[in-house]
Write a protein that holds these residues in place. Structure first.
Motif, PDB file in Angstrom:
ATOM      1  N   GLY A 107       0.802  -1.211   0.000  1.00  0.00           N
ATOM      2  CA  GLY A 107       0.000   0.000   0.000  1.00  0.00           C
ATOM      3  C   GLY A 107       0.837   1.264   0.000  1.00  0.00           C
ATOM      4  O   GLY A 107       1.968   1.283   0.512  1.00  0.00           O
ATOM      5  N   THR A 108       0.298   2.313  -0.602  1.00  0.00           N
ATOM      6  CA  THR A 108       0.910   3.643  -0.598  1.00  0.00           C
ATOM      7  C   THR A 108      -0.146   4.655  -0.174  1.00  0.00           C
ATOM      8  O   THR A 108      -1.212   4.725  -0.796  1.00  0.00           O
ATOM      9  CB  THR A 108       1.443   4.032  -1.990  1.00  0.00           C
ATOM     10  OG1 THR A 108       2.465   3.116  -2.374  1.00  0.00           O
ATOM     11  CG2 THR A 108       2.006   5.449  -1.970  1.00  0.00           C
ATOM     12  N   ARG A 109       0.185   5.389   0.874  1.00  0.00           N
ATOM     13  CA  ARG A 109      -0.743   6.426   1.323  1.00  0.00           C
ATOM     14  C   ARG A 109      -0.426   7.717   0.584  1.00  0.00           C
ATOM     15  O   ARG A 109       0.708   8.218   0.680  1.00  0.00           O
ATOM     16  CB  ARG A 109      -0.656   6.626   2.825  1.00  0.00           C
ATOM     17  CG  ARG A 109      -1.661   7.666   3.344  1.00  0.00           C
ATOM     18  CD  ARG A 109      -1.776   7.635   4.847  1.00  0.00           C
ATOM     19  NE  ARG A 109      -2.272   6.364   5.332  1.00  0.00           N
ATOM     20  CZ  ARG A 109      -3.549   6.004   5.359  1.00  0.00           C
ATOM     21  NH1 ARG A 109      -4.476   6.844   4.889  1.00  0.00           N
ATOM     22  NH2 ARG A 109      -3.902   4.836   5.846  1.00  0.00           N
ATOM     23  N   LEU A 110      -1.384   8.221  -0.149  1.00  0.00           N
ATOM     24  CA  LEU A 110      -1.214   9.466  -0.902  1.00  0.00           C
ATOM     25  C   LEU A 110      -1.786  10.632  -0.105  1.00  0.00           C
ATOM     26  O   LEU A 110      -2.948  10.602   0.311  1.00  0.00           O
ATOM     27  CB  LEU A 110      -1.931   9.368  -2.257  1.00  0.00           C
ATOM     28  CG  LEU A 110      -1.924  10.643  -3.101  1.00  0.00           C
ATOM     29  CD1 LEU A 110      -0.504  10.985  -3.539  1.00  0.00           C
ATOM     30  CD2 LEU A 110      -2.844  10.498  -4.308  1.00  0.00           C
ATOM     31  N   MET A 111      -0.946  11.623   0.116  1.00  0.00           N
ATOM     32  CA  MET A 111      -1.381  12.856   0.781  1.00  0.00           C
ATOM     33  C   MET A 111      -1.334  13.986  -0.238  1.00  0.00           C
ATOM     34  O   MET A 111      -0.358  14.094  -0.997  1.00  0.00           O
ATOM     35  CB  MET A 111      -0.474  13.139   1.967  1.00  0.00           C
ATOM     36  CG  MET A 111      -0.604  12.084   3.055  1.00  0.00           C
ATOM     37  SD  MET A 111       0.722  12.158   4.282  1.00  0.00           S
ATOM     38  CE  MET A 111       2.074  11.423   3.370  1.00  0.00           C
ATOM     39  N   VAL A 112      -2.350  14.823  -0.245  1.00  0.00           N
ATOM     40  CA  VAL A 112      -2.432  15.933  -1.190  1.00  0.00           C
ATOM     41  C   VAL A 112      -2.472  17.243  -0.407  1.00  0.00           C
ATOM     42  O   VAL A 112      -3.371  17.463   0.408  1.00  0.00           O
ATOM     43  CB  VAL A 112      -3.676  15.816  -2.093  1.00  0.00           C
ATOM     44  CG1 VAL A 112      -3.697  16.957  -3.099  1.00  0.00           C
ATOM     45  CG2 VAL A 112      -3.690  14.466  -2.809  1.00  0.00           C
ATOM     46  N   LYS A 113      -1.462  18.077  -0.663  1.00  0.00           N
ATOM     47  CA  LYS A 113      -1.355  19.354   0.052  1.00  0.00           C
ATOM     48  C   LYS A 113      -2.043  20.459  -0.740  1.00  0.00           C
ATOM     49  O   LYS A 113      -1.913  20.509  -1.957  1.00  0.00           O
ATOM     50  CB  LYS A 113       0.117  19.709   0.254  1.00  0.00           C
ATOM     51  CG  LYS A 113       0.897  18.700   1.071  1.00  0.00           C
ATOM     52  CD  LYS A 113       2.373  19.038   1.105  1.00  0.00           C
ATOM     53  CE  LYS A 113       3.021  18.858  -0.255  1.00  0.00           C
ATOM     54  NZ  LYS A 113       4.499  19.041  -0.203  1.00  0.00           N
ATOM     55  N   PRO A 114      -2.711  21.346  -0.035  1.00  0.00           N
ATOM     56  CA  PRO A 114      -3.393  22.453  -0.757  1.00  0.00           C
ATOM     57  C   PRO A 114      -2.397  23.465  -1.312  1.00  0.00           C
ATOM     58  O   PRO A 114      -1.259  23.552  -0.872  1.00  0.00           O
ATOM     59  CB  PRO A 114      -4.276  23.086   0.331  1.00  0.00           C
ATOM     60  CG  PRO A 114      -3.711  22.642   1.613  1.00  0.00           C
ATOM     61  CD  PRO A 114      -3.008  21.338   1.400  1.00  0.00           C
TER      62      PRO A 114
END
Lengths: 114, 113
Positions: A107-114
């Motif tokens: 698994g890869t946790r994707l984080m998206v920054k504003p």
């Protein structure tokens, strides 16, 4: 035997940036390959799959992946990240149509920054 | 469409207790699976079944048992619960047709204390 390796347990991108999640597999027979997405406190949903034919496959929410046999890879991409893409992504392999086992990567946790 | 239904959603067990996680699917799928998900470890296959009356071990079967008396149901039994079995458990089903997509339940979060 089959296995899946996902490089990078966490990936962080800015909103609007390219998303690239890496997946390499090993399989003793031609593989079927899948990407699943898991939102918090939910089960897994299919994003896209490769079985046969065109090696570039398109999925939901603007994601696509390319099967590269020579590199034993099936990387997931999206041209422009959206905040709603933040989730955990799993690559999985099955040994063609006769395969009973569905094997997942870490698994890869994707984080998206504003 | 109900899809794959798991019960319960949450459970706390004491060490040594036993319980059954229920899984039902209404898509007439032959293949069913039980996975456990631990942080950073992805999904590990516990048991799977290719049809009623047929089950087989996956990667991490120790401490678990399954049965498949009908196409719809695939319960997972924990005997003598241990802290190492604290995890999130997912049931999935899959067709043998060209779709090959696996459908997942919402998961059961189990804590053994």
């Amino acid at each position: 035997a089959q296995s899946v390796t996902q490089l990078g347990s966490h990936v962080s991108v800015s909103e609007g940036a390219l998303v690239l999640l890496r997946c390499n597999y090993s399989s003793s027979v031609p593989p079927y390959l899948f990407w699943y997405v898991q939102y918090p406190n939910q089960g897994l949903q299919l994003l896209l799959k490769y079985t046969t034919g065109a090696t570039l496959v398109k999925g939901i929410n603007g994601f696509e992946a390319e099967f590269k046999k020579s590199e034993t890879s099936f990387h997931l991409t999206k041209p422009s990240a959206h905040m709603s893409d933040a989730a955990e992504y799993f690559c999985a392999v099955s040994a063609n149509n006769a395969g009973k086992m569905l094997t997942f990567g870490g698994g890869t946790r994707l984080m998206v920054k504003p | 469409n109900a899809g794959v239904t798991q019960t319960p959603k949450f459970r706390i067990l004491k060490i040594g207790q036993s319980m059954t996680l229920q899984c039902t699917q209404d898509m007439n799928h032959n293949y069913m699976y039980w996975y456990r998900q631990d942080p950073g470890m992805g999904l590990k296959l516990i048991y799977y079944s290719v049809g009623a009356g047929i089950t087989d071990k996956g990667e991490v079967p120790n401490g678990y048992n399954v049965s498949r008396s009908t196409t719809e149901d695939f319960p997972l039994r924990l005997e003598l619960a241990a802290p190492s079995q604290t995890s999130v458990y997912f049931c999935a089903s899959r067709t043998t047709g060209v779709s090959l997509e696996a459908f997942f339940g919402q998961g059961t979060r189990l804590t053994v204390v």
